[in-house]
Each structure stands twice: as C-alpha cells, then as structure tokens.
Design an enzyme around this catalytic site. Structure first.
Site, mmCIF file in Angstrom:
data_model
loop_
_atom_site.group_PDB
_atom_site.id
_atom_site.type_symbol
_atom_site.label_atom_id
_atom_site.label_comp_id
_atom_site.label_asym_id
_atom_site.label_seq_id
_atom_site.Cartn_x
_atom_site.Cartn_y
_atom_site.Cartn_z
ATOM 1 N N LYS A 76 9.941 7.916 6.917
ATOM 2 C CA LYS A 76 9.750 6.470 7.056
ATOM 3 C C LYS A 76 10.000 5.833 5.698
ATOM 4 O O LYS A 76 9.543 6.383 4.670
ATOM 5 C CB LYS A 76 8.309 6.215 7.536
ATOM 6 C CG LYS A 76 7.969 4.761 7.798
ATOM 7 C CD LYS A 76 6.522 4.633 8.304
ATOM 8 C CE LYS A 76 6.137 3.208 8.633
ATOM 9 N NZ LYS A 76 4.757 3.080 9.143
ATOM 10 N N SER A 151 4.563 0.302 13.386
ATOM 11 C CA SER A 151 5.661 0.032 12.487
ATOM 12 C C SER A 151 6.618 1.214 12.285
ATOM 13 O O SER A 151 7.724 1.004 11.790
ATOM 14 C CB SER A 151 5.107 -0.368 11.117
ATOM 15 O OG SER A 151 4.368 0.699 10.547
ATOM 16 N N SER A 175 0.427 2.704 13.850
ATOM 17 C CA SER A 175 1.876 2.784 13.613
ATOM 18 C C SER A 175 2.527 4.139 13.799
ATOM 19 O O SER A 175 3.748 4.225 13.794
ATOM 20 C CB SER A 175 2.201 2.288 12.215
ATOM 21 O OG SER A 175 2.223 0.891 12.219
HETATM 22 N N1 GLN Z 1 0.305 -3.144 14.334
HETATM 23 C C1 GLN Z 1 -0.658 -3.013 13.289
HETATM 24 C C2 GLN Z 1 -0.397 -4.027 12.212
HETATM 25 O O1 GLN Z 1 0.536 -4.767 12.333
HETATM 26 C C3 GLN Z 1 -0.659 -1.614 12.737
HETATM 27 C C4 GLN Z 1 0.462 -1.348 11.807
HETATM 28 C C5 GLN Z 1 0.335 -0.028 11.135
HETATM 29 O O2 GLN Z 1 -0.359 0.870 11.595
HETATM 30 N N2 GLN Z 1 0.990 0.082 9.995
HETATM 31 O O3 GLN Z 1 -1.119 -4.122 11.263
#
Ligand code: GLN
Length: 483
Positions: A76, A151, A175
């Site tokens: 990532k 994400s 994410s």
């Molecule tokens: N969807 C959540 C956010 O926008 C989690 C994102 C994540 O785990 N990085 O914060």
C-alpha cells in the site's frame, strides 16, 4: 501460476517448476495488461522487482530459501519504501521519494519477498471507497461500476484481479477488512501494537495498524508471521513473542464459542447478506463451533467516537506537511504564511481538509471537553463492552460491512453516508482488537465478507477459524473475469 497459494508458489520455486524471475514477470505482465482498467497501482517497479527476484533465485538455488523467498507482493502506498515514490494517495506527496523503508517493508524484504510496486489508496487512508485518492478511484475487478472499498482498495483490487499474490494494508477504522470484503479476498487487522507502525505515514496513531491482505487465511498466516514483532523504533509496538501462525491453522473447532453481536445483525444489514452469513454460520457449526448471541450495546456510537478521535489525531499528524521540508510547495509564495496556506490548500484534497477542520475544531479550547473527551470516554466504554463479550465467548462473528460494494460516485458527495459504511469495523480499532474479513459469498455478483473479531493477541485463533472455514467453502477461490 498466478492462482497458486503462497505455499504452492514456494513449493513450485523449491522444486524448480518455475523461478522467482518467471513468477515475478507473470505478475508484472498481468499488471501491464490490467492496471490501466483498474488503477490499482500508483507505482510499478519492474526493474527493482526483477533484481530482487534474481537474488531470490540465487538463494533458492542454494537451498537457503524460507517460506516466502521469491514470492511477489505489493505495498500500500502508505508504507515508506527506500528510493521509491511514497505518495499516500496525495498530491502533497506526489514528488516524495522515501529516504528509508518502513519496518514492515524491511521485514518482508528480509523474508525474501519481491516488491512489485505501490498500490492506490484513499488520500492519507481517509475513506471507504478509494475515491479520495489524488490518483483517481480504483475499480472493483468484480464489477468496474463498483468501488473496491477503502482505504486499502488498490491492494484488495490487485489481489482479486491476480495482479499480485500478496499485499500489505493498514487499518485505522476498517481499511483492510472493508476492501477485503468488497473484493472477495482475505485480510487481517492485527492487535494494536502487534505490527510496527514505524515508516507508515501516520493517519490516527492510536488506531493505525498494518496487516496482510491475501487470498486465503493460510497466506495471511505466513505473511503475518513475517510482519509482526516488537520494534524498538515504534514506542507502541509490544514486546511479545510472535506465534508460529501457520502451525495453528489446523486446530479443530470443536467447542469453539462464537458470539453473534445482535447489534451487527439489525436493520442496517442487507437482507441477502444476512442470508449468506447464516449459511456461513451453519458451516462453522458443522465444524463444531457453538453459537451464542451476545450484545455490544454501544455499537452505534462507534461512528461518532471514531469520527472525532481519528480526525483529531489526523489534524495533528498532518501538520507536518507544510511545504517546507518535503512534499508539495506552492509556486512563488509571498511570505512564509502564504507558503503554508497555499501549499496545504493546493496539496490536500477535500476529504483530508474536512478531517483537519473537524479535528482542529474538536481539539480547540472550549470544545475539547464536549467532543474529544466525550469521544475518549465512549472509546473506553466500547472497549469494556467487547471485554464483557469475551468473558462469554472466544470470538465474535459479524458482517464486515452493511452492504456489498456500492457504486462508484454514489456516496462520495455525502460524507455522512460514507462514514456510516464503517459501522461494523470501527469499534474494533477503538478497542485495539484483532479482526479479519473472510469471503462469505456474493450478492448480485459482488462479494461479501464475514468478519471475525478476537480478543487481544488472538490472531492465531482468528486465522485458525478462517482457515477451517476455507477448507469447507470455496468463496475465497472465486476470481473475477477481466476483459
Ligand atoms: N473509512 C475509515 C476512515 O475513513 C477508515 C479508514 C482506514 O481504516 N484507514 O477513516
């Protein structure tokens, strides 16, 4: 070759059926062929990959290989990688080449893995659909009208499309698990502190945790073993020995107590998903698990608590991107103030700015008690609810998401709708627990995920249950058809 499990790849490499160079080239070809359609990678590093593969081939020929030597993976683009662009999906880091590698990247390289490149993500990992990336949205390989989740959507899409056999992700509020669910792959978010955060671009430091994403629990077990462990460079990393996860996979499930939190099976849950999960629960019962209903009464409050704490920490973490030392700098600043203002206004996207504003507001004098302190109190209460549940059962089973993957463009103008997507994943991060998402079927050709949640440091048992489930089901073996 591209459909093999990591263990089968290692066997093929050891027996000389194919070399790491051939295996790596096969995935580089797939990326070349399909990435323009899916947008799963931000950077592909073929020359470096082939060099690493040649080194791996040498090690394999000397019979010095370990289980991951010569196997490709993708990182990532939130993990710093020495000498390779590390953008975090943001314009502000579009010109940033990391001067060092994250501990996780180093550990996987030391295990002999070959890095293919860096995968797309929501800007600074803020999002649930991958649409906030400066590099454009990732498409879900099962249906290119659908989001891949976020994400870590690039990693999940790349795995589903067989552009890589393994990937890293990070999970601050879901994410790893949510994109794994939307793309029909397997991912585990470890206990907070299990895997080093050093060299991972920080979003919300008390919630961020890195973990593996792959096509099966068995593959995740191998990867987690290589990633996990104490790191003196991360003050929140824990000094606890790392179990040999692969050797725990075969444990029988007889007598395992699985709790179903009733709040996770309410009206929010898509009814067809509820049916698929019911079938999955029956499979686990056949394997010897005992099912019990439990309650996590504060589930709904995880969203407001998280969406105060995460932006508060983000507003502090992201203050370092000021246009001075590295990253994007605006043209012809009038003075220092102008340089800060314009570099940040031009460098950050809308969602990141929204979170910085929310976070700064929640931390400001006069609002701190009303928002930040309240959110922290809720966090403690949510954690206690999980602990009560773990007094009654060994693991929890729940949906990963309330719906299958939604359409691209359907929620990105409505942040609250987007935040509601995270209802089943956020509590786990607030409580620092390990959890994973396991493919559990499809609804309308879009995959869905079953979430397993464990008590602190119970990754071994999560992987064990997921592996046993994958021995009697084939959801994780399904692959999308690409044009
Ligand atoms: N969807 C959540 C956010 O926008 C989690 C994102 C994540 O785990 N990085 O914060």
């Amino acid at each position: 070759m591209i459909d093999l499990s990591l263990t089968q790849m290692a066997q093929g490499l050891a027996s000389g059926d194919f070399s790491s160079t051939e295996l790596t080239q096969a995935f580089l070809d797939r990326i070349q062929q399909h990435n323009s359609q899916l947008n799963a990678f931000i950077s592909v590093t073929p020359e470096q990959a082939l060099k690493e593969a040649a080194v791996a081939d040498e090690i394999i020929s000397q019979k010095q290989a370990n289980p991951l030597t010569g196997i490709p993976l993708a990182h990532k683009d939130i993990f710093c990688t020495l000498g390779v662009k590390t953008s975090c999906g943001s314009k502000i880091l579009d010109n940033f080449t990391a001067p060092y590698s994250a501990t996780v990247v180093d550990k996987l390289a030391a295990a002999g893995m070959v890095s293919l490149g860096k995968t797309n993500l929501d800007e600074f990992a803020m999002g649930s659909s991958n649409e906030s990336s400066f590099y454009g949205a990732v498409k879900n390989p099962w249906d290119t009208q659908a989001v891949p989740g976020g994400s870590s959507g690039g990693s999940a899409a790349a795995l589903a499309a067989r552009l890589t056999p393994a990937a890293t992700g990070t999970d601050t509020g879901g994410s790893i698990r949510q994109p794994a669910a939307f793309c029909g792959i397997t991912g585990i978010k470890p206990t907070y502190g299990r895997v080093s955060r050093w060299g991972i671009i920080a979003y919300a430091s008390s919630l961020d945790q890195a973990g593996p994403m792959a096509r099966s629990a068995e593959d995740c077990a191998l990867l987690l073993k290589a990633m996990a462990g104490f790191d003196p460079r991360d003050s929140t990393s824990l000094q606890r020995c790392v179990p040999d996860y692969p050797s725990l996979l075969k444990e029988p499930l007889q007598g395992l107590k699985l709790g179903l939190p009733k709040e996770y099976f309410g009206d929010d849950l898509n009814p067809e998903m509820a049916e698929r999960l019911q079938t999955a629960i029956q499979e686990l019962e056949k394997l010897g698990a005992q099912i019990k209903e439990v309650s996590l009464p504060l589930t709904r409050l995880a969203i407001p608590a998280y969406y105060v704490i995460a932006p508060a920490e983000a507003s502090s973490n992201l203050s370092r991107f000021d246009g001075v030392r590295y990253g994007y700098r605006c043209e012809d600043p009038k003075d220092l103030e102008d340089l800060y203002k314009r570099s940040r206004s031009e460098g950050f996207g809308a969602e990141v700015k929204r979170r910085i504003l929310i976070g700064t507001y929640a931390l400001s004098e006069g609002f701190y008690d009303a928002y930040y302190r309240k959110a922290q109190q809720l966090r403690r209460m949510i954690t206690e609810d999980f602990q009560k549940a773990f007094n009654e059962v060994d693991l929890l089973l729940a949906p990963t998401t309330p719906t299958p993957a939604f359409d691209l463009g359907s929620k990105n103008n409505d942040p609250v709708q987007m935040y509601l997507e995270d209802i089943y994943t956020l509590g786990v991060n607030l409580a620092g627990l390990p959890a994973m998402s396991v493919p559990a079927g499809q609804v309308g050709r879009r995959p869905i995920g079953m979430q397993l949640i464990g008590n602190h440091f119970d990754e071994g048992r999560l992987l064990n249950v997921a592996h046993q489930f994958q021995q009697v089901t084939d959801h994780h073996l399904q692959a999308p058809r690409l044009d």
